[in-house]
Design a protein around this motif. Structure first.
Motif, mmCIF file in Angstrom:
data_model
loop_
_atom_site.group_PDB
_atom_site.id
_atom_site.type_symbol
_atom_site.label_atom_id
_atom_site.label_comp_id
_atom_site.label_asym_id
_atom_site.label_seq_id
_atom_site.Cartn_x
_atom_site.Cartn_y
_atom_site.Cartn_z
ATOM 1 N N VAL A 91 0.840 -1.199 0.000
ATOM 2 C CA VAL A 91 0.000 0.000 0.000
ATOM 3 C C VAL A 91 0.877 1.250 0.000
ATOM 4 N N GLU A 92 0.467 2.247 -0.790
ATOM 5 C CA GLU A 92 1.116 3.560 -0.801
ATOM 6 C C GLU A 92 0.048 4.622 -0.549
ATOM 7 N N VAL A 93 0.220 5.398 0.534
ATOM 8 C CA VAL A 93 -0.749 6.424 0.916
ATOM 9 C C VAL A 93 -0.048 7.782 0.903
ATOM 10 N N GLN A 94 -0.577 8.701 0.132
ATOM 11 C CA GLN A 94 -0.009 10.037 0.070
ATOM 12 C C GLN A 94 -0.305 10.797 1.369
ATOM 13 N N PRO A 95 0.516 11.796 1.706
ATOM 14 C CA PRO A 95 0.282 12.570 2.932
ATOM 15 C C PRO A 95 -1.154 13.078 3.022
ATOM 16 N N GLY A 96 -1.763 12.856 4.173
ATOM 17 C CA GLY A 96 -3.148 13.247 4.379
ATOM 18 C C GLY A 96 -4.159 12.205 3.958
ATOM 19 N N GLY A 97 -3.697 11.143 3.309
ATOM 20 C CA GLY A 97 -4.604 10.098 2.868
ATOM 21 C C GLY A 97 -4.780 9.024 3.922
ATOM 22 N N GLY A 98 -5.651 8.067 3.616
ATOM 23 C CA GLY A 98 -5.900 6.971 4.535
ATOM 24 C C GLY A 98 -7.345 6.530 4.442
ATOM 25 N N SER A 99 -7.853 5.925 5.513
ATOM 26 C CA SER A 99 -9.219 5.432 5.502
ATOM 27 C C SER A 99 -9.784 5.362 6.911
ATOM 28 N N ASP A 100 -11.077 5.727 7.033
ATOM 29 C CA ASP A 100 -11.814 5.527 8.283
ATOM 30 C C ASP A 100 -12.576 4.206 8.274
ATOM 31 N N THR A 101 -12.707 3.603 7.087
ATOM 32 C CA THR A 101 -13.391 2.309 6.938
ATOM 33 C C THR A 101 -12.547 1.421 6.030
ATOM 34 N N PRO A 102 -11.396 0.962 6.522
ATOM 35 C CA PRO A 102 -10.441 0.300 5.634
ATOM 36 C C PRO A 102 -10.858 -1.064 5.122
ATOM 37 N N ASP A 103 -11.633 -1.836 5.905
ATOM 38 C CA ASP A 103 -11.923 -3.217 5.531
ATOM 39 C C ASP A 103 -13.422 -3.470 5.628
ATOM 40 N N ASN A 104 -13.988 -4.054 4.572
ATOM 41 C CA ASN A 104 -15.432 -4.314 4.581
ATOM 42 C C ASN A 104 -15.773 -5.727 5.028
ATOM 43 N N ASP A 105 -14.791 -6.483 5.518
ATOM 44 C CA ASP A 105 -15.032 -7.862 5.943
ATOM 45 C C ASP A 105 -14.816 -7.982 7.443
ATOM 46 N N PRO A 106 -15.869 -8.130 8.237
ATOM 47 C CA PRO A 106 -15.702 -8.193 9.691
ATOM 48 C C PRO A 106 -15.028 -9.466 10.179
ATOM 49 N N GLN A 107 -14.877 -10.473 9.324
ATOM 50 C CA GLN A 107 -14.189 -11.701 9.712
ATOM 51 C C GLN A 107 -12.687 -11.636 9.472
ATOM 52 N N ALA A 108 -12.226 -10.592 8.789
ATOM 53 C CA ALA A 108 -10.822 -10.508 8.404
ATOM 54 C C ALA A 108 -9.970 -9.904 9.515
ATOM 55 N N GLN A 109 -8.890 -10.599 9.882
ATOM 56 C CA GLN A 109 -7.857 -10.038 10.740
ATOM 57 C C GLN A 109 -6.748 -9.492 9.840
ATOM 58 N N SER A 110 -5.959 -8.584 10.369
ATOM 59 C CA SER A 110 -4.955 -7.924 9.546
ATOM 60 C C SER A 110 -3.635 -7.780 10.283
#
Length: 285
Positions: free
Chosen positions: A75-94
């Motif tokens: 993953v490459e995120v530019q300054p100021g970027g990101g996510s408040d809802t990164p994953d749509n699968d509640p069964q997934a661990q990361s």
């Protein structure tokens, strides 16, 4: 006393020149795949809903004849970027592993800053967000796996650490030439995947053909080596990714002149599924 930050290779994209030879090292077989760092170009990036100023290289995903148990993104995120809802699968661990830059990670209301070498485990069902707050793009690996419940086993809890703060465990009788940085206790049965960093000093090797049930994803963070994959010896270097299916024979010789290090995924600590790789854990059919 903490160690100094390590040197991790992180792709930056771009395109090869029109004068470049088309013959490269990419290979896809029934037992393994190699995605060389030259394949991490601008034209093969992906975007995800809910992510701002972000692109990624999706280097492993569950599919027939390839990875069965996990997905892996660079993953490459530019300054100021990101996510408040990164994953749509509640069964997934990361697991997140930072190779460049700075991110602020929030897990269930608790905030953490992760710089280069930062490692985070995020349990399935956690509410989390990520923000790139540095002046440079943040680059990190994101490995996902469905967490498999087991009788009497609780779900793992979130934690954040750094590669430089975890002492590698030397493999027996190797005089330190082969070591593994383990971020969780191998005897902790809550965890059904391990994401570690394996380090070979120049001249270090795997002295036999490992052949085992664990599936692997290996991203080379530093150095170069010759890797035995099934029937073939393949040269790999920092920035290359390898996928090895279960029971694919493997061995390694680190050529130097610097340490050879890779981020390693494997599935562990659960029964073999008897209903195929696509069956949902805990569901009888």
């Amino acid at each position: 006393m903490t160690k100094k930050p390590a040197d991790y290779y992180a792709p930056t994209g771009g395109l090869p020149p029109q004068t470049a030879l088309m013959t490269q090292r990419a290979v896809f077989t029934e037992a393994y795949a190699v995605i060389p760092r030259g394949c991490f170009s601008d034209i093969v990036t992906s975007l995800l809903p809910g992510w701002r100023k972000t692109r990624l290289w999706l280097i492993a995903r569950p599919m027939s004849g390839f990875a069965e148990t996990f997905s892996q993104y660079v993953v490459e995120v530019q300054p100021g970027g990101g996510s408040d809802t990164p994953d749509n699968d509640p069964q997934a661990q990361s697991v997140l592993f930072v190779t460049h830059g700075l991110i602020t990670l929030t897990i269930d209301g608790t905030g953490y800053e992760l710089d280069t070498g930062g490692y985070a485990y995020i349990p399935a069902g956690a509410k989390w967000s990520v923000l790139a707050e540095g002046k440079d793009p943040a680059r990190f690996h994101w490995i996902r796996k469905i967490w498999e419940p087991a009788a009497g086993v609780e779900k793992p809890t979130a934690f954040v650490t750094n590669d430089r703060d975890v002492k590698p465990t030397e493999m027996p009788d190797t005089q330190g030439r082969w070591a593994t940085t383990r971020f969780v206790d191998p005897n902790d049965l809550r965890h059904d995947m391990h994401v570690t960093i394996v380090t070979f000093q120049p001249g270090g090797l795997i002295p036999f053909e490992e052949t085992h049930v664990m599936e692997h994803g290996l991203y080379v963070l530093q150095g170069k080596a010759t890797y035995k994959l099934n029937r073939d010896w393949v040269e790999v270097e920092a920035g290359d990714f390898m996928w090895l299916r279960a029971y694919c024979p493997q061995a390694c010789y680190a050529g130097g002149p610097e340490p050879f290090r890779y981020l390693l995924y494997k599935d562990v600590n659960r029964h073999a599924r008897l209903r195929g790789p696509w069956s949902n854990p805990g569901i009888e059919r």
